[in-house]
Enzyme design. Structure first.
Site, mmCIF file in Angstrom:
data_model
loop_
_atom_site.group_PDB
_atom_site.id
_atom_site.type_symbol
_atom_site.label_atom_id
_atom_site.label_comp_id
_atom_site.label_asym_id
_atom_site.label_seq_id
_atom_site.Cartn_x
_atom_site.Cartn_y
_atom_site.Cartn_z
ATOM 1 N N SER A 74 0.854 -1.183 0.000
ATOM 2 C CA SER A 74 0.000 0.000 0.000
ATOM 3 C C SER A 74 0.891 1.233 0.000
ATOM 4 C CB SER A 74 -0.889 -0.033 1.245
ATOM 5 O OG SER A 74 -1.637 1.155 1.358
ATOM 6 N N GLY A 82 -4.479 -4.648 5.704
ATOM 7 C CA GLY A 82 -3.422 -4.437 6.695
ATOM 8 C C GLY A 82 -3.669 -3.168 7.475
ATOM 9 N N ASN A 115 -10.320 5.537 1.091
ATOM 10 C CA ASN A 115 -10.636 5.740 2.521
ATOM 11 C C ASN A 115 -11.769 6.758 2.712
ATOM 12 O OD1 ASN A 115 -7.339 5.044 2.907
ATOM 13 N ND2 ASN A 115 -8.767 4.013 4.301
ATOM 14 N N LEU A 140 -2.548 2.187 -4.510
ATOM 15 C CA LEU A 140 -2.279 3.619 -4.337
ATOM 16 C C LEU A 140 -3.380 4.246 -3.500
ATOM 17 C CD1 LEU A 140 -1.309 4.754 -7.959
ATOM 18 C CD2 LEU A 140 0.201 3.917 -6.125
HETATM 19 O O1 SMG Z 1 -0.535 -2.576 6.630
HETATM 20 O O2 SMG Z 1 0.058 -2.404 4.563
HETATM 21 C C1 SMG Z 1 -0.553 -2.010 5.539
HETATM 22 C C2 SMG Z 1 -1.416 -0.783 5.405
HETATM 23 C C3 SMG Z 1 -2.481 -0.991 4.407
HETATM 24 O O3 SMG Z 1 -3.399 0.930 3.389
HETATM 25 C C4 SMG Z 1 -3.441 0.173 4.321
HETATM 26 N N1 SMG Z 1 -4.358 0.290 5.295
HETATM 27 O O4 SMG Z 1 -7.556 1.631 4.530
HETATM 28 O O5 SMG Z 1 -6.649 -0.174 3.923
HETATM 29 C C5 SMG Z 1 -6.588 0.881 4.536
HETATM 30 C C6 SMG Z 1 -5.352 1.323 5.281
HETATM 31 C C7 SMG Z 1 -5.676 1.713 6.657
HETATM 32 C C8 SMG Z 1 -4.519 2.166 7.473
HETATM 33 S S1 SMG Z 1 -5.072 3.215 8.705
HETATM 34 C C9 SMG Z 1 -3.968 3.209 9.913
HETATM 35 MG MG MG Z 2 -8.622 0.572 2.992
#
Ligand code: SMG
Ligand code: MG
Length: 384
Positions: free
Chosen positions: A147, A303, A203, A174
């Site tokens: 990510s 994640g 998000n 992305l």
């Molecule tokens: O752990 O690789 C990871 C992060 C993945 O982008 C990621 N998580 O909305 O999916 C999501 C975000 C939330 C992170 S908020 C702290």
């Molecule tokens: Mg997400």
């Protein structure tokens, strides 16, 4: 699994870990993580079994309502006593025992996780085997996805993506927001070529009125767009799914197997991101996995910038056969220069190896853990 454990003690440990680079999403930016770890002590026939869990509640209540300080408080003031007061404790019972407390899925998940770790260590079983039940394990490694946050400019983004491609990641996600979407996606697709999996995560940054704009993403052959609209807007996601070709994947909206079922039924979720913390634990996560598999809905494991504890558990969950897309399961070094476990997760030809050691599949590096610790609190069962 024998279930005659009692919960006799809980350690709440707050650690601080710097991120290797700031991680920016549509809801904010962070350069360190303030993480709550739990260590439970279960007793069975005068023997103590220890287990660890990680609470994925972030520093601030901006991904969802939960945040780390509140998670610690609700565990201490409301959740622990409900488990410690139970004659018998088993991970499979945690969801039911905590149901009277509304919300706080990440706090609840961390308790279930620590108890599961202790149980599995006691039984000598690894999490992947446990989650598979009577189904055979079919893979010993899973494809790694990464990510990628929002950057100040496109050059920085492209340099970061190139680095991850060089590392061997099998798909790129992305982060997008209004003003950082079409151009970054076009540039990244041009950089990585047509073959590598590419997807985006908003998000919740868009509205029901953005369908025409989001349709511009269709030409880039994305695997999916994740959570474009607010979490409570299931009908908006359904309408968007009808208006654009890029498949809609839900993250924040899916808080239980019930919401997953509803979202699938109305056509709001063409793909589901399964995150154990968001749904209250690994066992609810498996139920959502089963639902997706039965309904033919592609699923992948999300994640939350986990340490080696949650990262090992996620890699185990993601080995289930219904996880048909690469997840946000990356090497520990993508976020942390030094993880708190002895053997941080690495990439092996673009894959992550599924842990096989008893419990969730990690061993803590005590020195690193102590150095990262900011506070510890201990709770004991009152009957002891
Ligand atoms: O752990 O690789 C990871 C992060 C993945 O982008 C990621 N998580 O909305 O999916 C999501 C975000 C939330 C992170 S908020 C702290
Ligand atoms: Mg997400």
């Amino acid at each position: 699994m024998t279930g005659t454990f009692r919960l006799i003690g809980l350690e709440l440990r707050r650690i601080s870990l710097p991120l290797v680079t700031a991680f920016t999403t549509s809801f904010g930016s962070e350069n360190h993580r303030d993480i709550l770890l739990l260590r439970v002590e279960l007793e069975r026939e005068n023997t103590i079994f220890e287990g660890w869990g990680e609470c994925v509640a972030p520093n601030d209540p901006t991904y969802s309502a939960e945040y780390v300080a509140a998670a610690e408080m609700v565990i201490e003031q409301h959740l622990f006593a409900r488990l410690a007061g139970s004659e018998r404790i088993a991970a499979a019972e945690v969801h039911r025992l905590l149901r009277a407390v509304k919300g706080h899925p990440m706090a609840k998940a961390s308790l279930e996780m620590a108890i599961l770790d202790a149980e599995l260590r006691a039984e000598g079983t690894c999490l992947a085997t446990h989650l598979h039940g009577d189904q055979p394990l079919t893979r010993d490694r899973i494809p790694a996805g990464v990510s990628v946050g929002i950057f100040a400019d496109l050059d920085q983004l492209l340099a970061a993506v190139q680095g991850y491609v060089d590392d061997g990641y099998q798909r790129i996600k992305l982060k997008i927001q209004p003003g950082w979407d079409i151009d970054p996606v076009r540039e990244v697709r041009a950089l990585i070529g047509p073959e590598l999996g590419l997807q985006v995560d908003a998000n919740t940054a868009y509205t029901r009125h953005d369908a025409a704009h989001l349709r511009l993403l269709d030409e880039f052959d994305l695997l999916l767009i994740e959570q474009p609209l607010p979490e409570d807007d299931l009908l908006g996601h359904r309408d968007l799914a009808n208006a654009i070709d890029t498949p809609i994947c839900l993250d924040e909206s899916i808080i239980s197997v019930t919401t997953a079922l509803d979202a699938i039924d109305i056509g709001a979720a063409e793909i589901i991101n399964i995150k154990p913390g968001r749904v209250g634990g690994y066992l609810e996560a498996r139920r959502i996995h089963d639902l997706c598999r039965d309904r033919g809905i592609p699923a992948w494991c999300g994640g939350m910038l986990e340490t080696g504890i949650g990262r090992a558990a996620n890699a185990s969950l993601a080995s289930l056969p219904g996880f048909t897309l690469p997840g946000d399961i990356s090497a520990a070094e993508r976020f942390y220069a030094r993880d708190i476990v002895v053997a941080p997760i690495t990439l092996v030809e673009g894959n992550v190896v599924v842990p096989t050691s008893p419990g969730l599949g990690f061993d803590l590096d005590q020195g690193i853990l102590e150095a990262a610790t900011r506070s510890t609190r201990h709770l004991r069962s009152e009957s002891r």
